[in-house]
Structures are given as C-alpha cells and as structure tokens.
Design an enzyme around this catalytic site. Sequence first.
Site, short mmCIF file in Angstrom:
data_model
loop_
_atom_site.label_atom_id
_atom_site.label_comp_id
_atom_site.label_asym_id
_atom_site.label_seq_id
_atom_site.Cartn_x
_atom_site.Cartn_y
_atom_site.Cartn_z
N ASP A 12 -2.80 -2.09 10.26
CA ASP A 12 -2.41 -1.03 9.16
C ASP A 12 -3.60 -2.68 8.58
OD1 ASP A 12 -1.64 1.18 8.85
OD2 ASP A 12 0.81 0.10 8.05
N LYS A 24 0.90 -1.39 0.03
CA LYS A 24 -0.11 -0.08 0.02
C LYS A 24 0.78 1.03 -0.21
CE LYS A 24 0.89 1.37 4.27
NZ LYS A 24 1.82 2.40 5.21
#
Length: 289
Positions: free
Chosen positions: A139, A13
């Site tokens: 996350d 990401k």
Amino acid sequence: MTTILTACPAPAKLNLFLHVTGRRPDGYHLLQSAFQLIDRCDTLDFAVRDDGRIIRTNEVLGVPAESDLVIRAAHLLRDAAGRPELGADITVHKVLPMGGGVGGGSSDAATTLLVLNHLWKCGYNRASLMEMGLKLGADVPFFLFGRNAFAEGVGEELSVLRTADCWYVVIEPGVSVPTSIIFSSKLLTRDTQPVRITDFPDATKQVASSFGKNDLEMVATAHFPEVAAAVEWLGKFGNARMTGSGACVFCAFEHEHQADEVLKTLPSRWIGWKAKAMQEHPLAHLVQS
C-alpha cells in the site's frame, strides 16, 4: 534551511472495491481496487539530526520502534542515499486504527519518505520513492502516488482515478483483522473477473461505492462477527462494505449532514467517525513527479 516539520499528515485510504483476480506463482495475490484518500489522518513531526541517529521519540501502542514502518522507511531512504550522517527525531501521533484496513502504517511510512526526502535534500522523484516504498508494503506506493488511484497487480500498478467528492462514515468494530488470516483462508474468492478502469462509475454522476465488492469481506465477516454486525448495521443507510482486509467498515454519503445523522445513532460499542473524500495527498507537492 528548514530542519523541522511538524503535524505532517498521513491520510487514511478506503478501498472503494477490492477484487482478487488471481495468484502469482510466488504466492502474492493479484488484485484490482480503487484507492480513495480521505481527510482522517495520523500526523508526524520531524526534526533533522546530523549524528546518524533515527529515533522515534514516543511510544506507539503495540508497535516496537525497531519494527515500525516509519523507522524502517527512514533507514531505507538514508541507506539508498548513501549518507550515513543523516538522522531524525520522529514523533508519531496515531489517530488511525491498526489492523483497520485504512492503511495507517503504510501512510505513516509514505509521509516519512516524502518529508525526509525533502528535509534531507535527497532529491528522489516520485517514481523512485514509490519503488522504495514497495519494499515496505504493497500500500505504500499508493500514498506516494499522491492521487486517488485504480490499482492492479499486487496493488503497485496505479492509474489516476477521479472519484466523487462525498463524505464517508467509517466504523471501527473494535477488532484487529490480521491480513494473513484473510489471504490464507479457503473461503477467499481468488478468481473474480477483471474489470477495466473505464468500467468504474463516472465520479460526477454517482457515489462509486456501489461498484463491485470487497472479496475479502466474506472471509473477515466469517471470522469476526463484529465486522459482520457493523456491515449489517451501516448497510441500513446505504451500500456499506469493509475496506482493505478489515476491520473498518464504511458507507458513502453525498452530504455531510447525512453522515452526521447516521453517527448520531451509532451503537455505543463501536467507534465511528466521518471523513471527507480528497482528490490529492496533502504532501504531494513535496516531491517532483
């Protein structure tokens, strides 16, 4: 019954922006960010066992098996399911840098939860897995969410975000940035004005990396000159910034050939690569919403 799945992707990401808007009484920082999935991935292989043993079959440099988020994720899922006979052999093929801010370890853990929930037939839905994943790291829920997201809270409050279909050049400056150094620094801005998801640029009109900033970047560049050098160099080609708490630096481009041209001139002391934006996690189909 399928008991083996190989080459299961764990995508990276990028944080298109990352603002620190405050701090909770427990010390956790309040954040706002836009999470972008890209097609650069670690891959994992899974084989089901029925003897209750969870084994990482290969060495991962600098990560002992017992502290690996992948192994911890597998144990967490099995314990939640209350089925001690469940086991697995797991092989982790690392591509993503550690301490790079691209979420490699968190993504590996999320892929483990997605795949073993499927192979072990645990039956957890997406929300349940996200709640489980938060115990492993802030996350992890994003990668289980399955879509690009506008994130708030400590990163666990997620809303679907449509982002630009573009290409990214990502530079690994060759240093690992410990998150603890960044968040404990006196240099860190902790009072950026909150924004709304509607403030984020229309993905069909412009590349979104021009929006906002990364509040952690100023701290990382002060402590790690190579991060500062990478931001400065890549900034010659567009709006370059650091992702997460570092160390990787990225810049968005509309076309693949533009990314290729930049990489041709990359200084030899750095590793650089291109990646395409994705709108959905490649394993999102494995779990019910």
